[in-house]
Design a protein around this motif. Structure first.
Motif, PDB file in Angstrom:
ATOM      1  N   SER A  37      72.054  65.697  28.305  1.00 37.01           N
ATOM      2  CA  SER A  37      71.425  66.110  29.370  1.00 37.01           C
ATOM      3  C   SER A  37      72.055  65.439  30.823  1.00 37.01           C
ATOM      4  N   GLY A  38      72.116  65.826  31.891  1.00 43.39           N
ATOM      5  CA  GLY A  38      72.915  65.726  33.369  1.00 43.39           C
ATOM      6  C   GLY A  38      71.349  66.745  34.338  1.00 43.39           C
ATOM      7  N   PHE A  39      71.571  65.557  35.190  1.00 44.71           N
ATOM      8  CA  PHE A  39      70.858  66.111  36.577  1.00 44.71           C
ATOM      9  C   PHE A  39      71.086  65.940  37.940  1.00 44.71           C
ATOM     10  N   ILE A  40      71.438  66.746  38.726  1.00 42.92           N
ATOM     11  CA  ILE A  40      71.964  67.551  39.809  1.00 42.92           C
ATOM     12  C   ILE A  40      70.459  67.153  40.858  1.00 42.92           C
ATOM     13  N   SER A  41      71.231  67.485  42.164  1.00 38.61           N
ATOM     14  CA  SER A  41      70.604  67.740  43.240  1.00 38.61           C
ATOM     15  C   SER A  41      70.963  67.772  44.341  1.00 38.61           C
ATOM     16  N   TYR A  42      71.295  69.171  45.048  1.00 44.74           N
ATOM     17  CA  TYR A  42      71.518  69.526  46.926  1.00 44.74           C
ATOM     18  C   TYR A  42      71.132  69.675  47.496  1.00 44.74           C
ATOM     19  N   ALA A 126      78.601  69.835  43.437  1.00 42.38           N
ATOM     20  CA  ALA A 126      79.381  69.822  42.749  1.00 42.38           C
ATOM     21  C   ALA A 126      78.974  69.432  41.471  1.00 42.38           C
ATOM     22  N   TRP A 127      79.636  70.094  40.090  1.00 46.07           N
ATOM     23  CA  TRP A 127      79.388  70.342  38.972  1.00 46.07           C
ATOM     24  C   TRP A 127      79.395  69.062  38.278  1.00 46.07           C
ATOM     25  N   LYS A 128      78.203  69.132  37.376  1.00 45.58           N
ATOM     26  CA  LYS A 128      77.441  68.222  36.463  1.00 45.58           C
ATOM     27  C   LYS A 128      78.385  68.632  35.040  1.00 45.58           C
TER      28      LYS A 128
END
Length: 130
Positions: A37-42, A126-128
């Motif tokens: 799993s992965g998490f990103i914010s922008y 950015a890409w996760k």
């Protein structure tokens, strides 16, 4: 005699260095292989978005997506771009003024969350990679 001690010291040093290198490399490769799993914010121009993907959600789906638009009433929405492990692509959203989820049909290789209004993309995280 001094040459024999020098050779022995060189072998001991080489073995010790190999052992240290192996202990450092093993945890890095093991953790990368187990990341499901992965998490990103922008954030862009006062708007704030998040996305999370889980390739092992436990709900029967191959993968699960959650995305959020935390800036209310600004006409921008969260859209998540997804590349699956088989190389295919999908776009999920838009989600305005809150959160949204989706059960995905395949395991995800990488994803990013973007700021959208209508059909215009105003930028992406950015890409996760998973």
């Amino acid at each position: 005699m001094a040459l024999k001690r020098l050779k022995r010291a060189a072998v001991v040093t080489a073995v010790a260095a190999l052992g240290v290198g192996a202990s450092i490399a093993a945890p890095l490769s093991a953790s990368a292989a187990t990341q499901t799993s992965g998490f990103i914010s922008y954030s862009n121009g006062g708007a704030y978005f998040e996305a999370q993907v889980d390739n092992d959600p436990g709900n029967g789906a191959a993968a699960w997506l959650w995305q959020a638009d935390y800036t209310q009433n600004d006409s921008f929405a969260a859209v998540t771009h997804v590349y699956y492990k088989d190389g295919s692509y999908a776009s999920w959203g838009p989600t305005w003024n809150g959160t949204g989820t989706a059960s995905l049909p395949k395991d995800v290789a990488r994803f990013q969350v973007c700021k959208w209004a209508g059909t215009v993309n105003y930028g992406c995280s950015a890409w996760k990679y998973l």
